[in-house]
Every structure is written in structure tokens, then in C-alpha cells.
Design a protein around this motif. Sequence first.
Motif, PDB file in Angstrom:
ATOM      1  N   LEU A 226       3.402  -4.674  -6.664  1.00  0.00           N
ATOM      2  CA  LEU A 226       4.701  -5.024  -7.246  1.00  0.00           C
ATOM      3  C   LEU A 226       5.544  -5.795  -6.234  1.00  0.00           C
ATOM      4  CD1 LEU A 226       6.894  -4.922  -9.396  1.00  0.00           C
ATOM      5  CD2 LEU A 226       7.507  -2.635  -8.555  1.00  0.00           C
ATOM      6  N   GLY A 227       5.566  -5.330  -4.984  1.00  0.00           N
ATOM      7  CA  GLY A 227       6.314  -6.057  -3.961  1.00  0.00           C
ATOM      8  C   GLY A 227       5.832  -7.491  -3.810  1.00  0.00           C
TER       9      GLY A 227
ATOM     10  N   VAL B 210      11.486   5.933 -10.106  1.00  0.00           N
ATOM     11  CA  VAL B 210      10.448   6.849  -9.627  1.00  0.00           C
ATOM     12  C   VAL B 210       9.518   6.110  -8.672  1.00  0.00           C
ATOM     13  CG1 VAL B 210      10.466   8.446 -11.576  1.00  0.00           C
ATOM     14  CG2 VAL B 210       9.190   6.323 -11.760  1.00  0.00           C
ATOM     15  N   PHE B 211       8.940   6.873  -7.744  1.00  0.00           N
ATOM     16  CA  PHE B 211       8.166   6.259  -6.667  1.00  0.00           C
ATOM     17  C   PHE B 211       6.977   7.143  -6.324  1.00  0.00           C
ATOM     18  CE2 PHE B 211      12.565   5.096  -6.513  1.00  0.00           C
ATOM     19  CZ  PHE B 211      12.523   3.716  -6.423  1.00  0.00           C
ATOM     20  N   GLN B 212       6.004   6.562  -5.630  1.00  0.00           N
ATOM     21  CA  GLN B 212       4.821   7.318  -5.247  1.00  0.00           C
ATOM     22  C   GLN B 212       5.179   8.433  -4.281  1.00  0.00           C
ATOM     23  OE1 GLN B 212       1.699   4.703  -3.936  1.00  0.00           O
ATOM     24  NE2 GLN B 212       1.683   3.529  -5.829  1.00  0.00           N
ATOM     25  N   GLN B 213       6.143   8.199  -3.401  1.00  0.00           N
ATOM     26  CA  GLN B 213       6.639   9.245  -2.502  1.00  0.00           C
ATOM     27  C   GLN B 213       8.131   9.412  -2.726  1.00  0.00           C
ATOM     28  OE1 GLN B 213       5.834   8.642   1.672  1.00  0.00           O
ATOM     29  NE2 GLN B 213       7.212  10.277   2.311  1.00  0.00           N
ATOM     30  N   GLU B 214       8.553  10.648  -2.983  1.00  0.00           N
ATOM     31  CA  GLU B 214       9.965  10.926  -3.205  1.00  0.00           C
ATOM     32  C   GLU B 214      10.402  12.090  -2.329  1.00  0.00           C
ATOM     33  OE1 GLU B 214      10.703  11.486  -7.390  1.00  0.00           O
ATOM     34  OE2 GLU B 214       9.941   9.506  -7.919  1.00  0.00           O
ATOM     35  N   PRO B 215      11.592  11.991  -1.699  1.00  0.00           N
ATOM     36  CA  PRO B 215      12.489  10.841  -1.688  1.00  0.00           C
ATOM     37  C   PRO B 215      11.818   9.593  -1.094  1.00  0.00           C
ATOM     38  CG  PRO B 215      13.596  12.792  -0.827  1.00  0.00           C
ATOM     39  CD  PRO B 215      12.139  13.126  -0.927  1.00  0.00           C
ATOM     40  N   LEU B 216      12.299   8.444  -1.503  1.00  0.00           N
ATOM     41  CA  LEU B 216      11.763   7.193  -0.984  1.00  0.00           C
ATOM     42  C   LEU B 216      12.052   7.116   0.514  1.00  0.00           C
ATOM     43  CD1 LEU B 216      10.393   4.592  -2.093  1.00  0.00           C
ATOM     44  CD2 LEU B 216      12.672   3.556  -2.148  1.00  0.00           C
ATOM     45  N   PRO B 217      11.021   6.905   1.347  1.00  0.00           N
ATOM     46  CA  PRO B 217      11.234   6.879   2.807  1.00  0.00           C
ATOM     47  C   PRO B 217      12.265   5.818   3.206  1.00  0.00           C
ATOM     48  CG  PRO B 217       8.895   6.989   2.290  1.00  0.00           C
ATOM     49  CD  PRO B 217       9.603   6.747   0.988  1.00  0.00           C
ATOM     50  N   PRO B 218      13.076   6.104   4.210  1.00  0.00           N
ATOM     51  CA  PRO B 218      14.131   5.161   4.612  1.00  0.00           C
ATOM     52  C   PRO B 218      13.616   3.784   5.012  1.00  0.00           C
ATOM     53  CG  PRO B 218      14.481   7.315   5.621  1.00  0.00           C
ATOM     54  CD  PRO B 218      13.129   7.355   4.971  1.00  0.00           C
TER      55      PRO B 218
ATOM     56  N   TRP C 108      13.962  -0.546  -0.387  1.00  0.00           N
ATOM     57  CA  TRP C 108      15.394  -0.301  -0.157  1.00  0.00           C
ATOM     58  C   TRP C 108      16.175  -1.605   0.052  1.00  0.00           C
ATOM     59  CZ3 TRP C 108      17.881   3.850  -1.456  1.00  0.00           C
ATOM     60  CH2 TRP C 108      17.304   5.122  -1.371  1.00  0.00           C
ATOM     61  N   PRO C 109      15.759  -2.486   0.982  1.00  0.00           N
ATOM     62  CA  PRO C 109      16.556  -3.701   1.202  1.00  0.00           C
ATOM     63  C   PRO C 109      16.152  -4.874   0.307  1.00  0.00           C
ATOM     64  CG  PRO C 109      14.842  -3.569   2.863  1.00  0.00           C
ATOM     65  CD  PRO C 109      14.693  -2.344   1.992  1.00  0.00           C
ATOM     66  N   HIS C 110      15.154  -4.695  -0.534  1.00  0.00           N
ATOM     67  CA  HIS C 110      14.627  -5.831  -1.286  1.00  0.00           C
ATOM     68  C   HIS C 110      15.682  -6.342  -2.279  1.00  0.00           C
ATOM     69  CE1 HIS C 110      11.902  -8.482  -3.380  1.00  0.00           C
ATOM     70  NE2 HIS C 110      10.897  -8.097  -2.616  1.00  0.00           N
ATOM     71  N   PRO C 111      16.026  -7.626  -2.213  1.00  0.00           N
ATOM     72  CA  PRO C 111      17.094  -8.147  -3.088  1.00  0.00           C
ATOM     73  C   PRO C 111      16.729  -8.157  -4.567  1.00  0.00           C
ATOM     74  CG  PRO C 111      15.997  -9.947  -1.921  1.00  0.00           C
ATOM     75  CD  PRO C 111      15.466  -8.672  -1.333  1.00  0.00           C
ATOM     76  N   GLN C 112      15.450  -8.016  -4.888  1.00  0.00           N
ATOM     77  CA  GLN C 112      15.033  -8.054  -6.294  1.00  0.00           C
ATOM     78  C   GLN C 112      14.651  -6.674  -6.826  1.00  0.00           C
ATOM     79  OE1 GLN C 112      12.509 -11.512  -4.706  1.00  0.00           O
ATOM     80  NE2 GLN C 112      12.116 -11.522  -6.894  1.00  0.00           N
TER      81      GLN C 112
END
Length: 313
Positions: A237-238, A253-261, A266-270
Motif C-alpha cells: 500500500l505504501g 486498523v493496522f497489522q500491529q496496534e498501536p501503530l509503532p511511532p 504516521w508522517p505520510h501525506p497521503q
Amino acid sequence: MTVLLSGRWSAAEGERWAQLLREAMPEEQWLLHPPRNAAEAAAVEVAVVANPEPGALSGLPNLRLIQSLWAGVDRLLQDPSLPPGVPLARMVDPAMNEAMVHTALWAVLSLHRRFFELQVQQRQALWQAPPQLRAAECTVLVLGLGELGGRTAQTLAGLGYAVHGWSRRPRELAGVQIWQGEASLAQALAAADIVINLLPLTPQTRGFFSAERLAQMRPGACLVNLARGAHVDEAALGAALDRRHLRHAVLDVFQQEPLPPDHPFWPHPQVTVLPHCAAQTDPRTAVPQVRVNLAALRAGQALAHLVDRGQGY
């Protein structure tokens, strides 16, 4: 009946559920800790659970019903110690259903009207109005037409969107164009501007959004995943977002939750990240559903919302 309450939650959340359940069903004997001896284990006839620890339901010889407080049961079914042959009921909470529809509607409106891009423009002090398409010019595909998907599709159709729905089983929904079966999936994906994933997580749908399937989506389309993180190959997807094959992704929802910092989303503009909050079970409306099923069990009547373990939902 003795009812075991078992879940993975904070102490405060567990106490709230315990209080509401006991108030609604004072006639039941509530066991709020793992059975401490054979007598306690033998007394348990019902387990009310919220993703309990693996093995938490083993060793209960007289268990007659497993009632989940969550809509998804994939984690339960992954527990190899889950007692076979015991009916498993999932939660169908009207308040949660409504919340899911609201989140899907917010995502579609924001993508359709390009509000996420406008947020970026604000930070850049850029004054530039996007094109204003009509709702009917925006095709939304809802994957999974169960309780949540069906309501979401019909709500969007009622607002004038061109709504398509895809399901493995035959379905009919007013105002929704239905695609059925694997053979139609690539065509359905290629036709959509926005794809909303509300599929159950099963062995067949794990990794559903692979690089190959993402490539089948219309160039410039958007993905809204409100189901399970394991549906999506996050690296694929990325890459699809980075090369602008897809315009935006709203992910709850994500493969690992919480989403790692340090996760690149997290910073992806899209990418718009939500902390698994699209729709949460509301104890005020879920507890009455538990009461109905326990009463049915006691009376020897049909149980509601039973899971087909073979299908996974």
C-alpha cells in the motif's frame, strides 16, 4: 447460570462491563476471574468475552455458549484451544453499526471533496479550491455487504453516491449495484473511485489487498480500511501511494496496534491514521443483546448472530 466474564481490556473498562452486565442480569452468577478450581470451572455455562487471552476458555466442561462482546471474532477463532462444538455468537450492536456508518460517511465525504488535501494546503498557506464533483460522479465500492457493509452502502446511496457493493454471496440492496464472486472483483475494483473495506477477516481475506490487488484499483482511487489490519499488505500500500497509483488511504486498523511511532504511515501525506476507533462497541446497547441471548439459551430457543466457524464469521 454461572457466567464467566473474560477479556483483554483496561481495569476501568472491565469494571464498567462487569457493572452493566450484573445490573442487567442480576439473576446470573458472574465469575469475574479465571476459575480457581475444578468446581468453579464446572459451574461455568456461558462465557462472555472480549478477545480473551488464548486458553482462557479451555477446561470448562459444561460450557454451552461463548458470547463475544466484539463484532469481529477472528482472534477468538485463531485460538487453537477454543472449545469445539460450543456455539459462538458475535456482537451486533446497533450503536456500533451507526458509528461505523458515520465514520465511512466522513471518510467518503472527505475524499470526495478533497478535504484531506485542503488540510495540507492550510499548513502551506495555499489558497486553491479543488474541483467540486457531484456525489453521483463519485463511485464508491463497499467490500463486504453484511450488517455493517449493507447499512454503509445504502446510506451512501441515499446521499446520491454511485454505490457498488461486492460480496461472495448473492445480495440485493436498493440503490446499490452488486458485484458477486471472485470473477467480478477486479472489474469492481477498477470501477471505483473510493473502496471501503468492511470484509470479515478469514483465511481467504487475510492479505486481501496485496500488491496485485492494489494494482487492480483505478489510478487515483482511494482506500478506506475499517475492517482489519491483516487485510492489507502495508508495504504494498505504501508503494502504491508513493508512486501515486492511489491518491489517499484512510486506515483505522493496522497489522500491529498501536501503530509503532516509527511507522511510515504516521508522517505520510497521503495517509490518514485513526487509532482503531471507527466504531466501538457501546456497552449501553450491547448489554441488552447479551441478555437476549442468555435468555434464549435458558429457554432452549434459537440464539442470535451465531458464527459459522467454517466461514469465519
